[in-house]
Write a protein that holds these residues in place. Structure first.
Motif, PDB file in Angstrom:
ATOM      1  N   ARG A  35       0.091  -2.627  10.870  1.00 24.75           N
ATOM      2  CA  ARG A  35       0.642  -3.910  10.388  1.00 24.75           C
ATOM      3  C   ARG A  35      -0.065  -4.368   9.106  1.00 24.75           C
ATOM      4  O   ARG A  35       0.556  -4.841   8.170  1.00 24.75           O
ATOM      5  N   ALA A  36      -1.378  -4.194   9.082  1.00 23.27           N
ATOM      6  CA  ALA A  36      -2.149  -4.650   7.908  1.00 23.27           C
ATOM      7  C   ALA A  36      -1.790  -3.839   6.668  1.00 23.27           C
ATOM      8  O   ALA A  36      -1.775  -4.365   5.557  1.00 23.27           O
ATOM      9  N   CYS A  37      -1.487  -2.571   6.875  1.00 25.56           N
ATOM     10  CA  CYS A  37      -1.287  -1.676   5.728  1.00 25.56           C
ATOM     11  C   CYS A  37       0.173  -1.586   5.262  1.00 25.56           C
ATOM     12  O   CYS A  37       0.430  -1.195   4.117  1.00 25.56           O
ATOM     13  N   LEU A  38       1.108  -1.930   6.131  1.00 24.38           N
ATOM     14  CA  LEU A  38       2.534  -1.738   5.784  1.00 24.38           C
ATOM     15  C   LEU A  38       2.981  -2.410   4.480  1.00 24.38           C
ATOM     16  O   LEU A  38       3.821  -1.855   3.771  1.00 24.38           O
ATOM     17  N   PRO A  39       2.432  -3.600   4.141  1.00 24.77           N
ATOM     18  CA  PRO A  39       2.862  -4.196   2.869  1.00 24.77           C
ATOM     19  C   PRO A  39       2.664  -3.265   1.663  1.00 24.77           C
ATOM     20  O   PRO A  39       3.432  -3.338   0.704  1.00 24.77           O
ATOM     21  N   TYR A  40       1.660  -2.382   1.729  1.00 25.45           N
ATOM     22  CA  TYR A  40       1.462  -1.441   0.611  1.00 25.45           C
ATOM     23  C   TYR A  40       2.609  -0.430   0.541  1.00 25.45           C
ATOM     24  O   TYR A  40       3.101  -0.100  -0.533  1.00 25.45           O
ATOM     25  N   LEU A  41       3.008   0.065   1.702  1.00 25.84           N
ATOM     26  CA  LEU A  41       4.125   1.024   1.713  1.00 25.84           C
ATOM     27  C   LEU A  41       5.408   0.343   1.229  1.00 25.84           C
ATOM     28  O   LEU A  41       6.166   0.913   0.432  1.00 25.84           O
ATOM     29  N   ASN A  81      -9.670  -1.084  -3.015  1.00 24.05           N
ATOM     30  CA  ASN A  81     -10.632  -2.152  -2.679  1.00 24.05           C
ATOM     31  C   ASN A  81     -10.296  -2.880  -1.382  1.00 24.05           C
ATOM     32  O   ASN A  81     -10.960  -3.859  -1.029  1.00 24.05           O
ATOM     33  N   CYS A  82      -9.292  -2.418  -0.680  1.00 23.13           N
ATOM     34  CA  CYS A  82      -8.776  -3.151   0.477  1.00 23.13           C
ATOM     35  C   CYS A  82      -9.747  -3.107   1.672  1.00 23.13           C
ATOM     36  O   CYS A  82     -10.343  -2.074   1.973  1.00 23.13           O
ATOM     37  N   LYS A  83      -9.847  -4.257   2.339  1.00 24.12           N
ATOM     38  CA  LYS A  83     -10.643  -4.341   3.578  1.00 24.12           C
ATOM     39  C   LYS A  83      -9.848  -5.113   4.631  1.00 24.12           C
ATOM     40  O   LYS A  83     -10.418  -5.834   5.445  1.00 24.12           O
ATOM     41  N   LYS A  84      -8.532  -4.982   4.559  1.00 23.45           N
ATOM     42  CA  LYS A  84      -7.686  -5.792   5.455  1.00 23.45           C
ATOM     43  C   LYS A  84      -7.686  -5.286   6.895  1.00 23.45           C
ATOM     44  O   LYS A  84      -7.225  -5.968   7.794  1.00 23.45           O
ATOM     45  N   CYS A  85      -8.104  -4.046   7.097  1.00 21.60           N
ATOM     46  CA  CYS A  85      -8.313  -3.579   8.475  1.00 21.60           C
ATOM     47  C   CYS A  85      -9.619  -2.793   8.498  1.00 21.60           C
ATOM     48  O   CYS A  85     -10.272  -2.635   7.475  1.00 21.60           O
ATOM     49  N   ILE A 119       1.556   5.991   5.963  1.00 17.68           N
ATOM     50  CA  ILE A 119       1.678   4.630   6.499  1.00 17.68           C
ATOM     51  C   ILE A 119       0.387   3.849   6.251  1.00 17.68           C
ATOM     52  O   ILE A 119       0.414   2.730   5.764  1.00 17.68           O
ATOM     53  N   VAL A 120      -0.766   4.426   6.625  1.00 18.47           N
ATOM     54  CA  VAL A 120      -2.040   3.769   6.319  1.00 18.47           C
ATOM     55  C   VAL A 120      -2.753   4.574   5.230  1.00 18.47           C
ATOM     56  O   VAL A 120      -2.599   5.788   5.134  1.00 18.47           O
ATOM     57  N   LYS A 121      -3.531   3.877   4.424  1.00 22.81           N
ATOM     58  CA  LYS A 121      -4.057   4.476   3.195  1.00 22.81           C
ATOM     59  C   LYS A 121      -5.524   4.900   3.297  1.00 22.81           C
ATOM     60  O   LYS A 121      -6.098   5.358   2.313  1.00 22.81           O
TER      61      LYS A 121
HETATM   62  S1  SF4 Z   1      -5.861   1.315   5.929  1.00 24.86           S
HETATM   63 FE1  SF4 Z   1      -4.626  -0.035   4.629  1.00 24.86          FE
HETATM   64  S2  SF4 Z   1      -4.987  -2.123   5.407  1.00 24.86           S
HETATM   65 FE2  SF4 Z   1      -6.584  -0.809   6.224  1.00 24.86          FE
HETATM   66  S3  SF4 Z   1      -8.290  -1.024   4.786  1.00 24.86           S
HETATM   67 FE3  SF4 Z   1      -7.095   0.772   4.155  1.00 24.86          FE
HETATM   68  S4  SF4 Z   1      -5.637   0.050   2.641  1.00 24.86           S
HETATM   69 FE4  SF4 Z   1      -6.438  -1.747   3.741  1.00 24.86          FE
END
Ligand code: SF4
Length: 167
Positions: free
Chosen positions: A98-104, A12-16, A81-83
């Motif tokens: 940078r936005a995605c790294l917290p998931y990793l 559900n992420c929209k951080k980037c 690295i990015v999802k």
């Molecule tokens: S790439 Fe990562 S930070 Fe960007 S929308 Fe997908 S899950 Fe979110």
């Protein structure tokens, strides 16, 4: 946080901006007690289609080569690295990384791998955490295309297999 809750956040992420062009989020997969984690850079078209990491040509080549040296993919946690897929498979921008790294980082904290294998360019972006051994190898997509890199890749996988036998 559980891996299921983390996966849900990723879906559900929209951080980037990357979610906009994606069919599926690709959190990664593998056993929660995996000794080894493999980290690539970003999901490709096949991964986006299926929502699973490393299922395209490069992923199959990686899986086959690991197995040749006695390493079973199903015993490894594989992620990126990015999802989400990036447009035209471009390198993810710094702000996306940078936005995605917290998931990793959260995945590393849940899995607690002994070894993290970094594929190609992911090596630069993956945070180093004390107590974990980091091994950098050539990305399988480059290994498939260039003979010399393919040879080096096999040597590196053989080295990883030898390292795992010591545990
Ligand atoms: S790439 Fe990562 S930070 Fe960007 S929308 Fe997908 S899950 Fe979110």
């Amino acid at each position: 946080m559980s891996i299921e809750a983390l996966n849900l956040e990723i879906y559900n992420c929209k951080k980037c901006r990357l979610w906009q062009g994606a069919k599926h989020g690709v959190p990664g997969e593998g056993p929660l007690n995996a000794m080894v984690m493999i980290v690539g850079q970003n999901p490709g078209a096949d991964e986006d289609e299926l929502g699973r990491p490393f299922v395209g040509r490069a992923g199959k080549y990686l899986t086959k080569t690991l197995l040749e040296f006695g390493i079973k993919r199903e015993e490894i946690f594989i992620t990126n690295i990015v999802k989400h897929i990036s447009p035209k498979n471009r390198k993810p921008f710094d702000d996306e990384v940078r936005a995605c790294l917290p998931y990793l980082i959260a995945q590393i904290r849940i899995i607690k791998p002994q070894i993290i294998v970094l594929l190609g360019a992911s090596a630069k972006e993956t945070p180093r955490i004390d107590g974990i051994e980091y091994v950098q190898i050539i990305h399988p997509s480059a290994a498939m295309r260039f003979t010399k890199m393919g040879e080096k890749f096999r040597e590196q996988v053989a080295g990883l297999a030898k390292r795992l036998q010591q545990n």
